[in-house]
Design a protein around this motif. Sequence first.
Motif, PDB file in Angstrom:
ATOM      1  N   UNK A  85       0.835  -1.207   0.000  1.00 45.70           N
ATOM      2  CA  UNK A  85       0.000   0.000   0.000  1.00 45.70           C
ATOM      3  C   UNK A  85       0.866   1.253   0.000  1.00 45.70           C
ATOM      4  N   UNK A  86       1.867   1.268   0.884  1.00 46.05           N
ATOM      5  CA  UNK A  86       2.700   2.473   0.986  1.00 46.05           C
ATOM      6  C   UNK A  86       3.477   2.703  -0.300  1.00 46.05           C
ATOM      7  N   UNK A  87       3.961   1.613  -0.891  1.00 44.29           N
ATOM      8  CA  UNK A  87       4.706   1.750  -2.140  1.00 44.29           C
ATOM      9  C   UNK A  87       3.820   2.395  -3.205  1.00 44.29           C
ATOM     10  N   UNK A  95       2.430   7.106  -6.322  1.00 42.99           N
ATOM     11  CA  UNK A  95       1.465   8.203  -6.201  1.00 42.99           C
ATOM     12  C   UNK A  95       0.126   7.860  -6.845  1.00 42.99           C
ATOM     13  N   UNK A  96      -0.373   6.680  -6.460  1.00 41.57           N
ATOM     14  CA  UNK A  96      -1.647   6.231  -7.010  1.00 41.57           C
ATOM     15  C   UNK A  96      -2.550   5.873  -5.839  1.00 41.57           C
ATOM     16  N   UNK A 117      -3.314  -4.397  -8.173  1.00 43.67           N
ATOM     17  CA  UNK A 117      -3.329  -2.920  -8.292  1.00 43.67           C
ATOM     18  C   UNK A 117      -1.931  -2.372  -8.450  1.00 43.67           C
ATOM     19  N   UNK A 118      -1.048  -2.794  -7.520  1.00 43.59           N
ATOM     20  CA  UNK A 118       0.303  -2.262  -7.550  1.00 43.59           C
ATOM     21  C   UNK A 118       1.013  -2.705  -8.823  1.00 43.59           C
ATOM     22  N   UNK A 123       3.366 -12.471  -7.824  1.00 47.54           N
ATOM     23  CA  UNK A 123       4.412 -12.412  -8.838  1.00 47.54           C
ATOM     24  C   UNK A 123       3.816 -12.400 -10.236  1.00 47.54           C
ATOM     25  N   UNK A 124       2.782 -13.239 -10.427  1.00 44.22           N
ATOM     26  CA  UNK A 124       2.167 -13.292 -11.744  1.00 44.22           C
ATOM     27  C   UNK A 124       1.527 -11.951 -12.098  1.00 44.22           C
ATOM     28  N   UNK A 125       0.829 -11.351 -11.113  1.00 44.23           N
ATOM     29  CA  UNK A 125       0.200 -10.058 -11.365  1.00 44.23           C
ATOM     30  C   UNK A 125       1.252  -9.035 -11.779  1.00 44.23           C
ATOM     31  N   UNK A 126       2.358  -9.041 -11.041  1.00 43.82           N
ATOM     32  CA  UNK A 126       3.421  -8.091 -11.326  1.00 43.82           C
ATOM     33  C   UNK A 126       4.085  -8.420 -12.655  1.00 43.82           C
ATOM     34  N   UNK A 127       4.346  -9.703 -12.874  1.00 43.89           N
ATOM     35  CA  UNK A 127       5.014 -10.127 -14.102  1.00 43.89           C
ATOM     36  C   UNK A 127       4.164  -9.809 -15.320  1.00 43.89           C
TER      37      UNK A 127
END
Lengths: 95, 577, 148
Positions: free
Chosen positions: B74-76, B82-83, B391-392, B526-530
């Motif tokens: 969340x903080x990231x 900035x989202x 989301x991230x 990881x998959x979401x990010x990848x």
Amino acid sequence: MITEIGAFMHKGEGLRLMNELHGDKKILGIYVEAGRTEDLFAFREFGSASENDIVTILVEARHATKIFDLVCSKMGLDSPQSGMVFQMPLHTQPA
Amino acid sequence: MLRYSSVLRSNAVRHREISYNALTPKPVSGKKDSLKPQRLRLGFEQTMALLMPYSGVRVLEQMKAVIPLALYLVLFQLIILRQPVDAALLLVGGLSAVIVGLALFMEGLNIGLMPFGTLIGDKLPRKASMPVMLLIIAALGVGVTFAEPAIGALQAFGASVDVTRAPYLYEILNNWTLPLVLLVGAGVGLAAVLGTLRFVNGWSLKPMIYIAVGLTLCLTLVVYANNDLRAVLGLAWDCGAVTTGPVTVPLVLSLGIGIANSTGQSSDNSLSGFGVVTLASLFPIIAVLLLSLYVSTQISAEQIVVAAATASSAGEVVQQSMWDVSPLQEIVLGVRAIAPLVLFLMFVLFIVLREGLANKLFTAYGLVLSIVGMCVFNIGLTYGLGAIGAQTGAVLPAAFMEVSISDISPIYSAALGLVLVILFAWFMGFGATLAEPALNALGLTVQNLTNGAFKKSMLMYSVATGVAFGIALGMAKILFEIDLAMLLIPLYLIALALTYFSTEEFVNVAWDSAGVTTGPVTVPLVLAMGLGLGNAVSAIEGFGILSMASIGPIIAVLGMGQYIRFKQSRAIAPEGN
Amino acid sequence: MSDRQITYLTDALIITCIVQASHADDVVKAAQNVGAQGATVTYARGTGVRERMGLMGVTIDEQKEMVRIIVSQEQSDRVFEAMYLAGELDKPGMGIMFMNKLDRIATYIPDEVLAEASAPKAKAKAKAKAAPKKRKTATRRPAKKVGK
């Protein structure tokens, strides 16, 4: 009267001791269990602690000293970082 | 050394002597059962006094793992990207579900599944002949693979593969699905059999690792040499990583430990029940690589592209059944992951072995708890951790390039943005691994087997560090389009070299921990990010990160073993005996 | 048999403390804070009150840790108390502990400690009054003289 002799030593040594004392007629029973220790040995295989063996031997009180000395010298428990041995009386009749 | 405070405290203790005779039951004449233990009746207060610390400790433990990870995500997103965070309330609910689910599942594992597995492992060699035992174990290995939910995730991923750039990968994922899963299952089954033979006969794990890894690396090179096949590598290596999930690992471990206990040869190695997970993550790689080589002899790359073009023009729309809609889907997945395995094990225990359970009430409680926990955990993953991860992941590329979701992108210069993304991946890998239930179970098992000498937390932190580096490297692989083989081969060679120099204990634990790192927490994140990144930089495929997350911990745990040895030998040397 | 000499240590006791799993480290730490030397911990399985509570029995960990510490007679009560408090044995279901007298123990004793401990008795007594004696400073006796 029966006496208990207990010994702490390195992992794997307990089974060796048990095999060596197996035929000794004076011994009523030998038990080996595994445990961990933090400062019995200087070398700690997993960082903060090390595995060790705990051997419990039951003997008639009159043989206790002999077996005690045997365990101590056989496993070299009086040399540095090798463990310790103790002897505890088990009174069969109420004190 | 005497601390003053403890002196004060010990002085404040009041002593009182009571004879134990006054507390033990007395025989009552005429009543036969007067000395038998009576069932305790607990009042409300006593019940609470027992329940509060019981549940509190377990929930707190999972909070420590999950909350930092969620906070970090969340903080990231808020500060660096900035989202704003969407659907914050739902997220909090989902995260609570993850925490409660994990706590329930782990407790269920401890009380139900693990003793169940150990009991069967203990009885199996005594009651069944060797071939029967191996047959049961092989069946278990194949069954476990079918039950593993992450396998399904890989298949779903197949639709997104670009057929012209990776024809064979597309072909295998879309038209060879059944052989793929069967072969992976066969790999796991074979691994289970070999692993069992290993600890029954007291073989060392090292030669097995040398042979299996050597074979895998050779096949990898062969496949890498073929331009059309190259893209399959990621899939093959990831298959190995996902076969071993949160239910499989504890069961396989406890089964192995039971068998090792009752047949064990080498009592000087308390971790000899390990190794199955290692083989179970290597053999499927070999299986998939062999499959791809076979497919390449059957059909040419051009034929696949043509076939795919006609298939996509047919354009069938798959109807979603109500079971595919969350939260029902999560419950189905949770039950599916555990129930068939438990039924199979019950069949083995009651029908084949004709044995009973030691404490039916506790085992039933544990099994129910693990299933309920798994379902709650799955729901929490979808609405909590998975949602925040997605989301991230979606806005992550905004750090270094223009993305439509974020109107201020690119937020940072390309170089700074890329560094941020890789750093982000590092910390996420670290946090997600700590929350992984299979790793929890492995850590607990290791701690039990070494009588607490090998601390669970020590294992978990070193594995998490390894995964963190692995995932960061995997990210870099996608961002800079590095070939997977170029990363995997040298890393595995390092791992082999470290294996050669390490003690058997650390080898067992290190290679097994590779299989457990990629579970239900890490994989979706990881998959979401990848996927987000892969789409953004238009990489061929997002596979390969998981396999990087597997080799990381091997090197980390082996490295830690070496470090401890080095530190210890230095600490002893000056004493000079 | 070799002509090596075994040094017996007397006035020793062993404290055994059985607590629920994962509580042992606190107990050991408390014991070390009041001067106990090493501890050996094993895992054990216990029954008793757990089976008598029905399903509520799950709140008590079946797995126990058994802590064994060898202490000198002088420090025994202090260590016992510290362990009792650290293990919170005054709460229900936490565990149990007991203490046994030992006839003798033997282990490696550094030469300098040996020399100090086997100095004339009067000196040792004076020293004992000044500072709490550690386990390894118990009187040394040659092996042959100790009989039953």
